[in-house]
Scaffold this motif. Structure first.
Motif, PDB file in Angstrom:
ATOM      1  N   GLU A 128       0.783  -1.279   0.040  1.00 13.29           N
ATOM      2  CA  GLU A 128       0.001   0.281   0.085  1.00 13.29           C
ATOM      3  C   GLU A 128       0.854   1.532   0.141  1.00 13.29           C
ATOM      4  O   GLU A 128       1.987   1.345   0.611  1.00 13.29           O
ATOM      5  N   ARG A 129       0.409   2.176  -0.732  1.00 13.94           N
ATOM      6  CA  ARG A 129       1.230   3.586  -0.698  1.00 13.94           C
ATOM      7  C   ARG A 129       0.686   4.220   0.804  1.00 13.94           C
ATOM      8  O   ARG A 129      -0.208   4.446   1.400  1.00 13.94           O
ATOM      9  N   VAL A 130       1.778   4.565   1.523  1.00 18.27           N
ATOM     10  CA  VAL A 130       1.952   5.281   2.577  1.00 18.27           C
ATOM     11  C   VAL A 130       2.421   6.685   2.393  1.00 18.27           C
ATOM     12  O   VAL A 130       3.621   7.055   1.758  1.00 18.27           O
ATOM     13  N   VAL A 131       1.930   7.961   2.740  1.00 17.84           N
ATOM     14  CA  VAL A 131       2.098   9.044   2.425  1.00 17.84           C
ATOM     15  C   VAL A 131       2.343   9.883   3.888  1.00 17.84           C
ATOM     16  O   VAL A 131       1.493   9.495   4.894  1.00 17.84           O
ATOM     17  N   VAL A 132       3.399  10.548   4.202  1.00 20.26           N
ATOM     18  CA  VAL A 132       3.844  11.335   5.351  1.00 20.26           C
ATOM     19  C   VAL A 132       3.603  12.869   5.047  1.00 20.26           C
ATOM     20  O   VAL A 132       4.253  13.184   4.102  1.00 20.26           O
ATOM     21  N   LEU A 133       2.746  13.647   5.803  1.00 18.22           N
ATOM     22  CA  LEU A 133       2.444  14.981   5.639  1.00 18.22           C
ATOM     23  C   LEU A 133       3.532  15.799   6.718  1.00 18.22           C
ATOM     24  O   LEU A 133       2.923  15.729   7.971  1.00 18.22           O
ATOM     25  N   ASP A 134       4.510  16.200   6.392  1.00 14.58           N
ATOM     26  CA  ASP A 134       5.319  16.646   7.570  1.00 14.58           C
ATOM     27  C   ASP A 134       5.487  18.162   7.262  1.00 14.58           C
ATOM     28  O   ASP A 134       5.340  18.851   6.287  1.00 14.58           O
ATOM     29  N   GLY A 135       5.995  18.862   8.399  1.00 18.24           N
ATOM     30  CA  GLY A 135       6.362  20.255   8.632  1.00 18.24           C
ATOM     31  C   GLY A 135       8.001  20.445   8.484  1.00 18.24           C
ATOM     32  O   GLY A 135       8.866  19.514   8.699  1.00 18.24           O
ATOM     33  N   ASP A 136       8.498  21.429   8.049  1.00 20.43           N
ATOM     34  CA  ASP A 136      10.022  21.670   8.238  1.00 20.43           C
ATOM     35  C   ASP A 136      10.478  21.678   9.550  1.00 20.43           C
ATOM     36  O   ASP A 136      11.424  21.025   9.816  1.00 20.43           O
ATOM     37  N   GLY A 137       9.680  22.255  10.597  1.00 14.65           N
ATOM     38  CA  GLY A 137      10.155  22.332  12.011  1.00 14.65           C
ATOM     39  C   GLY A 137      10.296  20.873  12.574  1.00 14.65           C
ATOM     40  O   GLY A 137      11.019  20.481  12.995  1.00 14.65           O
ATOM     41  N   ALA A 138       9.160  20.155  12.391  1.00 10.10           N
ATOM     42  CA  ALA A 138       9.041  18.598  12.726  1.00 10.10           C
ATOM     43  C   ALA A 138      10.177  17.778  12.188  1.00 10.10           C
ATOM     44  O   ALA A 138      10.728  16.777  12.558  1.00 10.10           O
ATOM     45  N   LEU A 139      10.302  18.055  10.710  1.00 11.07           N
ATOM     46  CA  LEU A 139      11.307  16.980   9.978  1.00 11.07           C
ATOM     47  C   LEU A 139      12.624  17.357  10.606  1.00 11.07           C
ATOM     48  O   LEU A 139      13.402  16.497  10.914  1.00 11.07           O
ATOM     49  N   LEU A 140      12.889  18.639  10.680  1.00  9.04           N
ATOM     50  CA  LEU A 140      14.239  18.847  11.348  1.00  9.04           C
ATOM     51  C   LEU A 140      14.643  18.495  12.875  1.00  9.04           C
ATOM     52  O   LEU A 140      15.494  18.111  13.346  1.00  9.04           O
ATOM     53  N   MET A 141      13.427  18.519  13.524  1.00 14.14           N
ATOM     54  CA  MET A 141      13.409  17.902  14.943  1.00 14.14           C
ATOM     55  C   MET A 141      14.149  16.534  15.080  1.00 14.14           C
ATOM     56  O   MET A 141      15.060  16.154  15.895  1.00 14.14           O
TER      57      MET A 141
END
Ligand SMILES: Cc1ncc(C[n+]2csc(CCOP(=O)(O)OP(=O)(O)O)c2C)c(N)n1
Length: 381
Positions: free
Chosen positions: A246-259
């Motif tokens: 199955e396709r899995v998509v993550v919707l992230d923010g820059d602050g969260a990703l950098l954390m």
């Protein structure tokens, strides 16, 4: 009575604390903004790094202050115990109290840490005091002068100090100046993403992005991760392994990703053909008052390739967004898809949990995951 942000920062500076670092919280937006305007603020990727940065200042003889929220307390426990307490480096922290004194008056994800924060500090032997004002209630807490006197007494003993800041205890200053006005917005890119989502499993990050995804299209195959900042991509990694078809998509923010950027390296090390990691980079922590993050100088395509993502797609104009999303969905993953947007902090929608408990939302997601797996004859029970 709350203390004015300028009065607080003046008192911190008068006590020798001329720099600030941390991860923002809306309840500390005033002092954050004033240190930043003066050029004395370092946005840290996470609260543990903030504590270590302040430890570096302290070791260099130029003390500062860590500004953070108690949701990040867990992030700073390791350097608090094994660096600051172990080496006796007397760092000062101002930590907002979410989920306190009555967890029912705050968001569900703050409930456990709200009640635990003072008890954890006691267990760790960290001197602390509650700042008066706000929801501390009349007669509760100490004023700024007393708080800093206690911090200085702790310093004299080589100990850190945590000033606990209830909601409303510190006054606000104006919003960060000159937000850029032209370009893709959170609402336009999330709408474009949801138009393509089909029956993919979706994990959405802490803050306004989860709210936006819920507003655009609420679905049982979306996991709205409301706390646990920075871990959406790790959940996506796990889901992508659990459901490789199955396709899995993550919707992230820059602050969260950098954390928790290291998760990107873990993703890049794995053959996650089904994983699409979409990052909405608005250059700020929009959900806590649009304080700038440290993404402005990043070369996202180079970073994504360096982490090991098989494909990296990038858009910074409205015209490019549809094609870039189409390309990301067509590619073999792991794919990183970065969409630069302009902040729209006034465009706010209710949380997914506003009408439901987090455990109920989680159960609904589990059922949503099973539904398609069962229909396809997979392992579903
Ligand atoms: C560990 C931790 N630290 C701080 C917060 C407070 N917080 C909630 S949302 C948010 C901003 C997230 O920024 P970003 O990922 O860039 O998304 P944006 O808000 O810009 O959409 C912060 C700092 C938190 N929830 N958890």
């Amino acid at each position: 009575m709350s203390v004015g942000a300028a009065e607080l920062v003046d008192a911190l500076r008068a006590s020798g604390r001329h720099r600030a670092t941390g991860v923002p919280c809306g309840h500390l937006a005033g002092p954050w903004e004033l240190y930043d305007r003066a050029g004395d603020l370092v946005p840290a990727p996470d609260e543990g790094a903030a504590l270590a940065i302040a430890a570096g200042w302290e070791l260099g003889g130029t003390p500062g202050v860590v500004l953070c929220q108690n949701s990040g307390f867990g992030n700073l426990v390791n350097p608090l115990t094994s660096l600051v307490l172990a080496c006796r480096i007397p760092v000062t922290v101002l930590m907002t109290l979410r989920g306190w004194p009555d967890p029912a008056t705050d968001e569900q994800q703050h409930e456990v840490m709200g009640a635990a924060t003072p008890a954890l500090l006691r267990t760790l032997g960290v001197p602390h005091a509650v700042l008066a004002g706000g929801v501390a209630g009349p007669g509760e807490g100490v004023d700024v002068a007393t708080l800093l006197a206690e911090a200085d007494a702790a310093r004299a003993d080589g100990l850190p100090f945590v000033g606990l800041v209830p909601r409303g205890a510190i006054g606000k200053v104006g919003a960060p100046a000159s937000l850029p006005g032209d370009g893709p917005t959170r609402s336009s890119v999330v709408a474009a993403l949801m138009d393509r989502i089909g029956d993919a499993l979706l994990v959405t990050t802490t803050g306004y992005l989860s709210r936006q995804a819920h507003h655009e299209r609420d679905r049982d195959r979306t996991f709205y991760m409301q706390g646990s900042m920075g871990h959406a991509a790790a959940i996506g990694l796990g889901l992508a392994q659990a459901h490789p078809d199955e396709r899995v998509v993550v919707l992230d923010g820059d602050g969260a990703l950098l954390m928790h950027l290291g998760t990107g390296a873990a993703i890049g090390s794995l053959p996650l053909a089904n994983l699409v990691h979409v990052v909405v980079d608005n250059g700020c922590y929009e959900s806590t008052g649009a304080q700038r993050s440290t993404s402005a100088h990043l070369d996202w395509p180079a970073l994504g390739r360096g982490l090991g993502y098989r494909r990296v797609h990038y858009a910074d104009s409205t015209a490019e967004v549809p094609d870039v999303l189409d390309a990301a969905f067509a590619a073999t993953g792991p794919v990183l898809c970065v969409l630069r947007t302009v902040p729209t902090p006034d465009d706010v929608h209710p949380r997914a949990s506003s009408g439901s408990g987090l455990p109920q939302l989680t159960d609904r997601f589990r059922v949503g995951v099973r539904g398609v797996a069962q229909a396809a004859g997979g392992v579903g029970s």
